[in-house]
Design a protein around this motif. Structure first.
Motif, PDB file in Angstrom:
ATOM      1  N   TYR A  13      37.162  89.980  44.161  1.00 16.30           N
ATOM      2  CA  TYR A  13      36.688  91.219  43.810  1.00 16.30           C
ATOM      3  C   TYR A  13      36.321  92.155  44.794  1.00 16.30           C
ATOM      4  CZ  TYR A  13      33.240  94.447  41.883  1.00 16.30           C
ATOM      5  OH  TYR A  13      32.214  95.608  41.723  1.00 16.30           O
ATOM      6  N   SER A  14      35.547  91.442  45.881  1.00 18.35           N
ATOM      7  CA  SER A  14      35.016  92.164  46.790  1.00 18.35           C
ATOM      8  C   SER A  14      36.206  92.742  47.834  1.00 18.35           C
ATOM      9  CB  SER A  14      33.958  91.508  47.793  1.00 18.35           C
ATOM     10  OG  SER A  14      34.400  90.355  48.032  1.00 18.35           O
ATOM     11  N   THR A  15      37.241  91.584  48.059  1.00 21.78           N
ATOM     12  CA  THR A  15      38.332  91.974  49.048  1.00 21.78           C
ATOM     13  C   THR A  15      39.157  93.340  48.367  1.00 21.78           C
ATOM     14  OG1 THR A  15      38.287  89.752  49.762  1.00 21.78           O
ATOM     15  CG2 THR A  15      40.377  90.921  50.127  1.00 21.78           C
ATOM     16  N   PHE A  16      39.284  93.154  46.858  1.00 18.28           N
ATOM     17  CA  PHE A  16      40.349  94.307  46.551  1.00 18.28           C
ATOM     18  C   PHE A  16      39.641  95.348  46.878  1.00 18.28           C
ATOM     19  CE2 PHE A  16      40.276  96.804  42.877  1.00 18.28           C
ATOM     20  CZ  PHE A  16      41.491  97.383  42.976  1.00 18.28           C
ATOM     21  N   LEU A  17      38.029  95.777  46.475  1.00 15.52           N
ATOM     22  CA  LEU A  17      37.577  96.983  46.587  1.00 15.52           C
ATOM     23  C   LEU A  17      37.543  97.351  48.310  1.00 15.52           C
ATOM     24  CD1 LEU A  17      34.642  96.742  43.874  1.00 15.52           C
ATOM     25  CD2 LEU A  17      36.694  97.762  43.721  1.00 15.52           C
ATOM     26  N   LEU A  18      37.414  96.452  48.964  1.00 17.60           N
ATOM     27  CA  LEU A  18      37.270  96.794  50.282  1.00 17.60           C
ATOM     28  C   LEU A  18      38.755  97.256  50.759  1.00 17.60           C
ATOM     29  CD1 LEU A  18      36.137  96.982  52.940  1.00 17.60           C
ATOM     30  CD2 LEU A  18      36.287  94.470  53.242  1.00 17.60           C
ATOM     31  N   TRP A  19      39.766  96.513  50.337  1.00 15.89           N
ATOM     32  CA  TRP A  19      41.172  96.967  50.433  1.00 15.89           C
ATOM     33  C   TRP A  19      41.341  98.388  49.898  1.00 15.89           C
ATOM     34  CZ3 TRP A  19      44.508  98.242  46.439  1.00 15.89           C
ATOM     35  CH2 TRP A  19      45.782  98.805  46.909  1.00 15.89           C
ATOM     36  N   LEU A  20      40.943  98.833  48.721  1.00 18.30           N
ATOM     37  CA  LEU A  20      41.077 100.091  48.306  1.00 18.30           C
ATOM     38  C   LEU A  20      40.359 101.202  49.089  1.00 18.30           C
ATOM     39  CD1 LEU A  20      42.277 101.672  46.137  1.00 18.30           C
ATOM     40  CD2 LEU A  20      40.018 101.222  44.497  1.00 18.30           C
ATOM     41  N   MET A  21      38.897 100.976  49.615  1.00 19.44           N
ATOM     42  CA  MET A  21      38.410 101.782  50.604  1.00 19.44           C
ATOM     43  C   MET A  21      39.062 102.076  51.516  1.00 19.44           C
ATOM     44  SD  MET A  21      34.377 101.357  50.127  1.00 19.44           S
ATOM     45  CE  MET A  21      34.343  99.631  50.729  1.00 19.44           C
ATOM     46  N   SER A  22      39.776 100.984  52.252  1.00 23.30           N
ATOM     47  CA  SER A  22      40.438 101.071  53.388  1.00 23.30           C
ATOM     48  C   SER A  22      41.819 101.770  53.247  1.00 23.30           C
ATOM     49  CB  SER A  22      40.737  99.780  53.927  1.00 23.30           C
ATOM     50  OG  SER A  22      39.551  98.992  54.216  1.00 23.30           O
ATOM     51  N   GLU A  23      42.644 101.702  52.143  1.00 18.69           N
ATOM     52  CA  GLU A  23      43.469 102.381  51.725  1.00 18.69           C
ATOM     53  C   GLU A  23      43.193 104.021  51.616  1.00 18.69           C
ATOM     54  OE1 GLU A  23      47.252 101.406  51.169  1.00 18.69           O
ATOM     55  OE2 GLU A  23      46.030 100.009  52.677  1.00 18.69           O
ATOM     56  N   LEU A  24      42.068 104.284  50.880  1.00 20.31           N
ATOM     57  CA  LEU A  24      41.671 105.736  50.687  1.00 20.31           C
ATOM     58  C   LEU A  24      41.497 106.285  52.382  1.00 20.31           C
ATOM     59  CD1 LEU A  24      39.398 105.282  47.867  1.00 20.31           C
ATOM     60  CD2 LEU A  24      41.522 106.584  47.699  1.00 20.31           C
ATOM     61  N   PHE A  25      40.685 105.629  53.035  1.00 27.05           N
ATOM     62  CA  PHE A  25      40.465 106.070  54.368  1.00 27.05           C
ATOM     63  C   PHE A  25      41.836 106.132  55.310  1.00 27.05           C
ATOM     64  CE2 PHE A  25      39.660 104.790  59.000  1.00 27.05           C
ATOM     65  CZ  PHE A  25      39.048 105.821  59.295  1.00 27.05           C
ATOM     66  N   GLU A  26      42.889 105.750  55.171  1.00 29.65           N
ATOM     67  CA  GLU A  26      44.104 105.434  55.954  1.00 29.65           C
ATOM     68  C   GLU A  26      44.997 106.462  55.365  1.00 29.65           C
ATOM     69  OE1 GLU A  26      45.651 101.433  56.078  1.00 29.65           O
ATOM     70  OE2 GLU A  26      44.200 100.620  57.380  1.00 29.65           O
ATOM     71  N   GLN A  27      45.061 106.551  54.155  1.00 30.69           N
ATOM     72  CA  GLN A  27      46.191 107.676  53.686  1.00 30.69           C
ATOM     73  C   GLN A  27      45.679 109.144  53.403  1.00 30.69           C
ATOM     74  OE1 GLN A  27      48.539 105.991  50.420  1.00 30.69           O
ATOM     75  NE2 GLN A  27      48.038 103.908  51.103  1.00 30.69           N
ATOM     76  N   LEU A  28      44.374 109.221  52.896  1.00 29.97           N
ATOM     77  CA  LEU A  28      43.983 110.626  52.580  1.00 29.97           C
ATOM     78  C   LEU A  28      43.963 111.429  54.023  1.00 29.97           C
ATOM     79  CD1 LEU A  28      41.114 109.863  49.955  1.00 29.97           C
ATOM     80  CD2 LEU A  28      43.792 110.452  49.789  1.00 29.97           C
ATOM     81  N   PRO A  29      44.118 112.707  53.808  1.00 32.78           N
ATOM     82  CA  PRO A  29      44.133 113.648  55.047  1.00 32.78           C
ATOM     83  C   PRO A  29      42.633 114.159  55.247  1.00 32.78           C
ATOM     84  CG  PRO A  29      44.742 114.848  53.097  1.00 32.78           C
ATOM     85  CD  PRO A  29      44.519 113.463  52.805  1.00 32.78           C
ATOM     86  N   GLU A  30      42.432 114.677  56.384  1.00 31.46           N
ATOM     87  CA  GLU A  30      41.065 114.956  56.761  1.00 31.46           C
ATOM     88  C   GLU A  30      40.758 116.330  56.117  1.00 31.46           C
ATOM     89  OE1 GLU A  30      38.693 113.941  58.834  1.00 31.46           O
ATOM     90  OE2 GLU A  30      39.678 111.918  59.648  1.00 31.46           O
ATOM     91  N   VAL A  31      39.553 116.507  55.484  1.00 35.63           N
ATOM     92  CA  VAL A  31      39.054 117.632  54.783  1.00 35.63           C
ATOM     93  C   VAL A  31      37.652 118.405  55.170  1.00 35.63           C
ATOM     94  CG1 VAL A  31      40.579 117.219  52.720  1.00 35.63           C
ATOM     95  CG2 VAL A  31      38.166 116.642  52.837  1.00 35.63           C
ATOM     96  N   GLY A  32      37.254 117.465  55.943  1.00 33.77           N
ATOM     97  CA  GLY A  32      35.844 117.977  56.456  1.00 33.77           C
ATOM     98  C   GLY A  32      34.722 117.791  55.142  1.00 33.77           C
ATOM     99  N   ASP A  33      33.858 118.751  55.113  1.00 34.07           N
ATOM    100  CA  ASP A  33      33.086 118.673  53.942  1.00 34.07           C
ATOM    101  C   ASP A  33      33.300 119.700  52.909  1.00 34.07           C
ATOM    102  OD1 ASP A  33      31.083 117.004  55.122  1.00 34.07           O
ATOM    103  OD2 ASP A  33      30.521 118.197  56.385  1.00 34.07           O
ATOM    104  N   PRO A  34      34.051 119.231  51.915  1.00 32.34           N
ATOM    105  CA  PRO A  34      34.646 120.265  50.832  1.00 32.34           C
ATOM    106  C   PRO A  34      33.422 120.695  50.039  1.00 32.34           C
ATOM    107  CG  PRO A  34      35.299 118.133  50.303  1.00 32.34           C
ATOM    108  CD  PRO A  34      34.711 117.777  51.728  1.00 32.34           C
ATOM    109  N   ASP A  35      33.893 121.616  49.138  1.00 24.93           N
ATOM    110  CA  ASP A  35      32.649 122.184  48.163  1.00 24.93           C
ATOM    111  C   ASP A  35      32.381 120.959  47.083  1.00 24.93           C
ATOM    112  OD1 ASP A  35      32.146 124.317  49.686  1.00 24.93           O
ATOM    113  OD2 ASP A  35      33.493 125.539  48.297  1.00 24.93           O
ATOM    114  N   LYS A  36      33.446 120.204  46.976  1.00 23.44           N
ATOM    115  CA  LYS A  36      33.423 119.085  45.772  1.00 23.44           C
ATOM    116  C   LYS A  36      34.133 117.922  46.454  1.00 23.44           C
ATOM    117  CE  LYS A  36      35.180 121.217  42.287  1.00 23.44           C
ATOM    118  NZ  LYS A  36      35.653 121.501  40.854  1.00 23.44           N
ATOM    119  N   PRO A  37      33.812 116.770  46.285  1.00 22.99           N
ATOM    120  CA  PRO A  37      34.763 115.763  46.864  1.00 22.99           C
ATOM    121  C   PRO A  37      36.071 115.518  46.278  1.00 22.99           C
ATOM    122  CG  PRO A  37      32.907 114.750  45.092  1.00 22.99           C
ATOM    123  CD  PRO A  37      32.693 116.436  45.346  1.00 22.99           C
ATOM    124  N   LYS A  38      36.776 115.060  46.783  1.00 24.16           N
ATOM    125  CA  LYS A  38      37.967 114.628  46.295  1.00 24.16           C
ATOM    126  C   LYS A  38      38.182 113.422  45.565  1.00 24.16           C
ATOM    127  CE  LYS A  38      40.094 118.059  48.755  1.00 24.16           C
ATOM    128  NZ  LYS A  38      40.436 119.278  47.854  1.00 24.16           N
TER     129      LYS A  38
END
Length: 513
Positions: A237-262
């Motif tokens: 369970y924890s490894t899956f969620l940590l993997w998912l967070m890592s994938e989001l970090f690695e794949q999503l582009p930089e947007v700074g501080d948006p008016d609403k979260p992605k």
């Protein structure tokens, strides 16, 4: 007050409206409290508030209650009284929902490849020691260098067997690899397979874009991971969620501080992430939490006590909602003090005392203001949800899945050529080559036999009678002439001298050593 706020998620009412500002959502947060104090309801309120504002949400559903977010609310008298008390016009509404399940039973399957998970996270899932983790890293390196694609458990098992069979050669290139260590990793893989974890590895792999969907009407889709069974395998369970967070970090582009979260990511039972976590992995968690906010992602940890979260991570969680805690033991009292000290104090009450006196559906709330500073902690009546308070039925869940925008994309596993098939082909080619060499040797031997002259055959009589014998050679006399006797005597004498010389030479060399 209407059911939807344009600047943030309306959490409830204290002396004022308590709102989690959208533009500060990516500064992360924590929802804490003892079992039964209302954490899941708060999570549901937040998830639906983000969805109404067009923000996709991912949340793990540990108890099954969160599935009710997919159904219209049917408020009872108690919920209607709470809404009236805080001046809320409660309009029943369901959030657009996609159900997911690593085991594919109560939602669409979620899969990823062994290569994407990598040796560091996989070693934690398998509970490997340092030596075993090092051998696992060598295995992944061998797979990369030899073009062996690691997709599922069978691929990794095949490459581990290959590494064990070629341990001497691989050890000279990458470091010592003990077959006994490889066997220990194989046994750990078997345990994960017995727990149902094999289904997590494979294809089609999850596309993050399917977790960041919005409806044509502009609402964010809430992805609910059914974890009612998965939570029984806490490492998976924890490894899956940590993997998912890592994938989001690695794949999503930089947007700074948006008016609403992605995207907003809720990590329920967050203490499991930090239990027995090795230093290298903890550093990765801290890095992801610190830097992922610039990708427009807000991470919210849901746990019983903020003390379950390391200080290095807790310091980065700006938005805090604390439900009731009980402090009967010294350990619980320390946790209570840690929770109360994490808030900006309110001169009107003692925070530690207030945490223990909170009722169900009440919480201490401190969020970040427009300038990014934490607000003074407030006793807050949490608003009732617009969606159903309680789980969806199996029939309702099936109806949601039938109308899912990802229906048919992940439901059937795929099996393209990967490490297992490549190694099997290599083995078959090696066997075929060995068979060909053996056949060539047999043909050469047969050809040599065919070229050899035939053995002499005796002739038969014309009438087919007994075979005639060749004429016997004249018998030589046993008597030796004088010359023959002398020659043999000389030969024996010379032979004896040579033999003695050889013996002396050999023995002399031995004695001189």
């Amino acid at each position: 007050m209407s059911d939807q706020d344009q600047t943030g998620v309306y959490l409830g009412q204290s002396t004022k409206a308590e709102t989690l500002l959208f533009r500060r959502t990516n500064r992360h947060g924590v929802v804490a409290g003892a079992t039964g104090t209302g954490k899941t309801v708060t999570l549901q309120i937040m998830a639906q508030g983000f969805a109404d504002a067009g923000v996709p949400v991912f949340a793990a559903d540990v108890k099954g209650d969160l599935s009710g977010i997919s159904q219209l609310g049917a408020p009872n008298d108690k919920l209607l009284a709470r809404a009236q008390q805080i001046g809320l016009e409660l309009i029943p509404e369901a959030a657009p929902t996609i159900f997911w399940d690593l085991f594919g039973r109560k939602g669409h399957p979620i899969r990823t490849t062994m290569s994407e998970v990598g040796p560091l996270l996989l070693a934690r899932m398998l509970e490997l020691n340092d030596v075993q983790e090092a051998v696992l890293s060598v295995t992944f390196r061998v797979a990369d260098d030899e073009g062996l694609l690691l997709l599922d458990i069978e691929d990794l098992r095949a490459v581990l067997a290959y590494v064990s069979e070629h341990a001497d050669e691989i050890g000279r290139r990458y470091g010592n690899v003990a077959p006994a260590t490889v066997a220990a990793i194989q046994r750990a893989l078997l345990q994960v397979e017995d727990q149902g974890g094999a289904g997590f590895f494979g294809e089609p792999a999850l596309q993050l874009s399917d977790l960041m969907r919005t409806t044509p009407e502009g609402k964010g889709v809430v992805s609910v991971l059914d974890a009612t069974t998965l939570i029984n395998s806490p490492r998976l369970y924890s490894t899956f969620l940590l993997w998912l967070m890592s994938e989001l970090f690695e794949q999503l582009p930089e947007v700074g501080d948006p008016d609403k979260p992605k995207l907003v990511f809720f990590f329920d039972e967050a203490h499991l992430l930090f239990r027995d976590t090795p230093k290298a992995l903890m550093e990765k968690v801290e890095q992801v939490v610190r830097l992922i906010r610039s990708k427009g992602v807000g991470i919210y940890f849901v746990t019983q006590n903020p003390a379950d979260i390391p200080d290095s991570v807790l310091a980065q969680l700006g938005n805090r909602i604390q439900h009731a805690l009980r402090a009967y033991t010294p350990s619980e009292q320390r946790g209570l003090r840690a929770a109360s000290d994490s808030f900006r104090p309110n001169p009107d009450f003692d925070t530690a005392t207030a945490i223990q006196e909170l009722g169900v559906g009440e919480a201490l709330v401190s969020t970040l203001d427009d300038k990014g500073a934490p607000t003074v902690v407030q006793k807050t009546l949490i608003r009732p949800p617009a969606s159903r308070l309680g789980p969806a039925t199996d029939v309702e869940r099936a109806a949601v899945m039938a109308a899912s925008p990802v229906r048919g994309i992940y439901d059937t596993p795929a099996n393209r050529e990967s490490a297992l098939e490549l190694l099997q082909r290599r083995a078959e080619a090696a066997v075929a080559q060995a068979d060909a060499r053996q056949a060539d040797e047999e043909r050469r031997e047969q050809a040599e036999q065919d070229r050899a002259p035939p053995a002499p055959r005796s002739r038969s009589t014309a009438a087919g009678g007994a075979r005639s014998r060749p004429p016997a050679a004249p018998r030589r006399s046993n008597r030796q002439s004088t010359a023959e006797a002398f020659g043999k005597s000389v030969a024996r004498s010379v032979g004896s001298q040579i033999g003695r010389a050889l013996v002396r030479g050999i023995l002399g060399s031995l004695t001189r050593r």
